[in-house]
Design a protein around this motif. Structure first.
Motif, PDB file in Angstrom:
ATOM      1  N   ASP A  73      34.477  42.439  43.515  1.00 35.39           N
ATOM      2  CA  ASP A  73      33.463  41.303  43.593  1.00 35.39           C
ATOM      3  C   ASP A  73      34.199  40.054  44.213  1.00 35.39           C
ATOM      4  OD1 ASP A  73      30.891  40.205  43.404  1.00 35.39           O
ATOM      5  OD2 ASP A  73      31.885  38.619  41.893  1.00 35.39           O
ATOM      6  N   GLU A  74      35.251  39.879  43.660  1.00 37.65           N
ATOM      7  CA  GLU A  74      36.012  38.667  44.269  1.00 37.65           C
ATOM      8  C   GLU A  74      36.657  38.998  45.737  1.00 37.65           C
ATOM      9  OE1 GLU A  74      36.469  35.537  42.984  1.00 37.65           O
ATOM     10  OE2 GLU A  74      35.270  36.251  41.523  1.00 37.65           O
ATOM     11  N   LEU A 104      53.213  35.555  45.715  1.00 38.60           N
ATOM     12  CA  LEU A 104      51.957  34.880  46.245  1.00 38.60           C
ATOM     13  C   LEU A 104      50.609  35.612  46.036  1.00 38.60           C
ATOM     14  CD1 LEU A 104      53.520  32.964  49.504  1.00 38.60           C
ATOM     15  CD2 LEU A 104      52.468  31.984  47.308  1.00 38.60           C
ATOM     16  N   TYR A 105      51.144  37.129  46.251  1.00 36.41           N
ATOM     17  CA  TYR A 105      50.013  38.343  46.229  1.00 36.41           C
ATOM     18  C   TYR A 105      49.663  38.803  45.033  1.00 36.41           C
ATOM     19  CZ  TYR A 105      47.352  41.718  48.990  1.00 36.41           C
ATOM     20  OH  TYR A 105      46.304  42.385  49.623  1.00 36.41           O
ATOM     21  N   THR A 106      50.419  38.565  44.123  1.00 37.35           N
ATOM     22  CA  THR A 106      50.463  39.239  42.758  1.00 37.35           C
ATOM     23  C   THR A 106      49.064  38.831  42.076  1.00 37.35           C
ATOM     24  OG1 THR A 106      52.811  39.353  42.293  1.00 37.35           O
ATOM     25  CG2 THR A 106      51.340  39.359  40.280  1.00 37.35           C
ATOM     26  N   PRO A 107      48.445  37.580  42.307  1.00 36.21           N
ATOM     27  CA  PRO A 107      47.335  37.295  41.726  1.00 36.21           C
ATOM     28  C   PRO A 107      46.073  38.169  42.080  1.00 36.21           C
ATOM     29  CG  PRO A 107      47.996  35.225  42.222  1.00 36.21           C
ATOM     30  CD  PRO A 107      49.110  36.275  42.575  1.00 36.21           C
ATOM     31  N   MET A 108      46.116  38.727  43.430  1.00 37.44           N
ATOM     32  CA  MET A 108      45.133  39.654  43.820  1.00 37.44           C
ATOM     33  C   MET A 108      45.004  40.972  43.171  1.00 37.44           C
ATOM     34  SD  MET A 108      44.161  37.693  46.497  1.00 37.44           S
ATOM     35  CE  MET A 108      43.423  38.430  47.957  1.00 37.44           C
ATOM     36  N   THR A 109      46.359  41.300  42.899  1.00 40.16           N
ATOM     37  CA  THR A 109      46.444  42.831  42.125  1.00 40.16           C
ATOM     38  C   THR A 109      45.995  42.614  40.757  1.00 40.16           C
ATOM     39  OG1 THR A 109      48.674  42.471  41.941  1.00 40.16           O
ATOM     40  CG2 THR A 109      47.817  43.865  43.712  1.00 40.16           C
ATOM     41  N   THR A 110      46.436  41.593  40.164  1.00 44.13           N
ATOM     42  CA  THR A 110      46.464  41.113  38.623  1.00 44.13           C
ATOM     43  C   THR A 110      44.677  41.238  38.438  1.00 44.13           C
ATOM     44  OG1 THR A 110      48.244  39.639  38.446  1.00 44.13           O
ATOM     45  CG2 THR A 110      46.566  39.516  36.759  1.00 44.13           C
ATOM     46  N   LEU A 111      43.757  41.012  39.161  1.00 45.56           N
ATOM     47  CA  LEU A 111      42.326  40.974  39.062  1.00 45.56           C
ATOM     48  C   LEU A 111      41.882  42.533  38.596  1.00 45.56           C
ATOM     49  CD1 LEU A 111      40.972  38.795  41.916  1.00 45.56           C
ATOM     50  CD2 LEU A 111      40.938  38.098  39.482  1.00 45.56           C
ATOM     51  N   LYS A 112      42.566  43.464  39.306  1.00 45.31           N
ATOM     52  CA  LYS A 112      42.192  44.856  39.009  1.00 45.31           C
ATOM     53  C   LYS A 112      42.764  45.119  37.634  1.00 45.31           C
ATOM     54  CE  LYS A 112      42.468  49.378  40.797  1.00 45.31           C
ATOM     55  NZ  LYS A 112      43.019  50.343  41.982  1.00 45.31           N
ATOM     56  N   TYR A 113      43.777  44.754  37.026  1.00 46.44           N
ATOM     57  CA  TYR A 113      44.202  44.950  35.792  1.00 46.44           C
ATOM     58  C   TYR A 113      43.370  44.226  34.755  1.00 46.44           C
ATOM     59  CZ  TYR A 113      48.106  47.475  37.655  1.00 46.44           C
ATOM     60  OH  TYR A 113      49.258  48.152  38.609  1.00 46.44           O
ATOM     61  N   ALA A 114      42.924  42.991  35.079  1.00 46.68           N
ATOM     62  CA  ALA A 114      42.225  42.296  34.118  1.00 46.68           C
ATOM     63  C   ALA A 114      40.773  42.946  33.715  1.00 46.68           C
ATOM     64  CB  ALA A 114      41.921  40.901  34.880  1.00 46.68           C
ATOM     65  N   ASP A 115      40.176  43.734  34.460  1.00 47.03           N
ATOM     66  CA  ASP A 115      38.810  44.413  34.206  1.00 47.03           C
ATOM     67  C   ASP A 115      39.003  45.926  34.850  1.00 47.03           C
ATOM     68  OD1 ASP A 115      36.228  45.005  34.119  1.00 47.03           O
ATOM     69  OD2 ASP A 115      35.649  44.251  36.116  1.00 47.03           O
ATOM     70  N   PRO A 116      38.841  46.697  33.582  1.00 43.95           N
ATOM     71  CA  PRO A 116      38.923  48.255  33.776  1.00 43.95           C
ATOM     72  C   PRO A 116      38.093  48.706  34.681  1.00 43.95           C
ATOM     73  CG  PRO A 116      39.824  47.652  31.567  1.00 43.95           C
ATOM     74  CD  PRO A 116      39.170  46.224  32.182  1.00 43.95           C
ATOM     75  N   SER A 117      36.853  48.043  34.722  1.00 40.14           N
ATOM     76  CA  SER A 117      35.637  48.625  35.302  1.00 40.14           C
ATOM     77  C   SER A 117      36.073  48.325  36.898  1.00 40.14           C
ATOM     78  CB  SER A 117      34.242  47.839  34.863  1.00 40.14           C
ATOM     79  OG  SER A 117      34.487  46.434  35.628  1.00 40.14           O
ATOM     80  N   GLY A 118      36.869  47.637  37.314  1.00 41.19           N
ATOM     81  CA  GLY A 118      36.922  47.391  38.797  1.00 41.19           C
ATOM     82  C   GLY A 118      36.221  46.318  39.401  1.00 41.19           C
ATOM     83  N   ASP A 119      35.148  45.962  38.730  1.00 42.55           N
ATOM     84  CA  ASP A 119      34.111  45.080  39.248  1.00 42.55           C
ATOM     85  C   ASP A 119      34.551  43.815  39.654  1.00 42.55           C
ATOM     86  OD1 ASP A 119      32.198  47.099  38.861  1.00 42.55           O
ATOM     87  OD2 ASP A 119      31.351  46.296  37.148  1.00 42.55           O
ATOM     88  N   LEU A 120      35.512  43.196  38.765  1.00 41.45           N
ATOM     89  CA  LEU A 120      35.844  41.868  39.146  1.00 41.45           C
ATOM     90  C   LEU A 120      36.781  41.787  40.413  1.00 41.45           C
ATOM     91  CD1 LEU A 120      36.344  39.112  38.267  1.00 41.45           C
ATOM     92  CD2 LEU A 120      38.326  39.853  36.944  1.00 41.45           C
ATOM     93  N   SER A 121      37.542  42.614  40.589  1.00 43.44           N
ATOM     94  CA  SER A 121      38.640  42.754  41.859  1.00 43.44           C
ATOM     95  C   SER A 121      37.653  42.815  43.045  1.00 43.44           C
ATOM     96  CB  SER A 121      39.627  43.540  41.560  1.00 43.44           C
ATOM     97  OG  SER A 121      39.129  44.761  41.579  1.00 43.44           O
TER      98      SER A 121
END
Length: 315
Positions: free
Chosen positions: A278-279, A259-276
């Protein structure tokens, strides 16, 4: 079949206690567990939970991860100083605005969560290298890969552990030693009760009004709701850990809460870190109604599956 020797730290309560009991009560009797804690006067809960395994597949020993002599004495007391599986679980939490925390408080958290683990390895790793086998398991956290609001120092300690292990694992592979970081999300334990209780007592006089309001009316207000919606039990973490150590090729990282994995996946999806970042910002400050609706839905699912938890102790 030879039993594997398992040394676990921080076993007086919570995840450590659950780990010790689960491994000691393994149906196939694959493990000899040495459950350790800093203060043996707090062993009553473990003694009661261990039941018939105590003195058979489980022994309780004193070990303070902040004391090198204590660690050495414990390891020296083991037959042939052998540790096949080290489970580093002992840790401390700290929440709140950094303006309201002393450097000494921060040092204690880092000394326990990071340097405590390093002290253990300095004592145990050389023997594992000599035998060319072993498994080092660290009860880390998703906050070791994703920083969390008002968990600055705790996250820093877990980031330090994860970076240390990521550096060490390449060397360890040459000695056929596995390293695994177990990364739970929220877990309902006495650890969390204590952290939450201490958070409620935080002296916010050194924080500005906006920060104090953010901590009280956003973070603490949502703390219980998050744990009650997506929190796991200590027994859940023990089951995940048992599964990992019995694998032929255990992973380096393992998140226990899907249930928590999607939160950490955001960080891996964007190397700049901005996506996670911002969300997380939008979730906390702009989409709070959607956030609460999602938590309530998850809580309903838990209730229907008889798996809802509460930070309130049953009376």
């Amino acid at each position: 079949m030879n039993q594997k020797v398992v040394l676990i730290t921080g076993c007086s309560s919570g995840i450590g206690l659950a780990l010790a009991v689960r491994f000691a009560n393994d149906e196939k009797k694959r493990f000899m567990v040495y459950a350790t804690m800093r203060n043996l006067s707090k062993s009553k809960a473990l003694v009661e939970a261990a039941g018939r395994s105590l003195g058979r597949t489980l022994e309780i020993k004193q070990l303070d991860v902040c004391d090198e002599n204590s660690i050495k004495a414990c390891v020296d007391s083991l037959p042939e100083r052998r540790v096949d599986i080290l489970i580093s679980n002992a840790g401390l939490g700290l929440i709140g605005p950094i303006e309201c925390q002393s450097i000494e408080q921060m040092k204690v958290v880092m000394d326990t969560n990071f340097f405590g683990f390093v002290r253990l390895l300095k004592e145990i790793l050389p023997d594992m290298k000599r035998r060319k086998r072993g498994h080092i398991v660290v009860i880390s956290s998703v906050m070791g890969i994703q920083g969390m609001l008002f968990n600055d120092i705790y996250s820093a300690s877990k980031f330090a552990v994860e970076g240390f292990c990521e550096s060490l694992v390449v060397q360890s592979m040459r000695f056929k030693i596995n390293i695994t970081l177990i990364e739970p999300g929220p877990v309902i334990t006495e650890f969390e009760h204590k952290v939450y209780g201490e958070g409620l007592k935080t002296d916010l006089s050194k924080a500005d009004k906006d920060t104090a309001d953010m901590f009280t009316n956003i973070y603490l207000k949502n703390y219980r709701e998050i744990f009650e919606s997506v929190g796991q039990t200590a027994e859940d973490i023990a089951e995940h850990t048992l599964m990992i150590v019995t694998m032929d090729n255990p992973p380096f990282r393992h998140q226990t809460n899907m249930l928590y994995t999607p939160m950490t996946t955001l960080k891996y999806a964007d190397p700049s870190g901005d996506l996670s970042i911002d969300e997380f910002y939008k979730m906390v400050f702009e989409h709070d109604k959607v956030f609460h609706a999602s938590l309530n839905f998850l809580k309903l699912l838990r209730w229907r599956s008889r798996k809802s938890f509460s930070l309130e102790k049953s009376k």
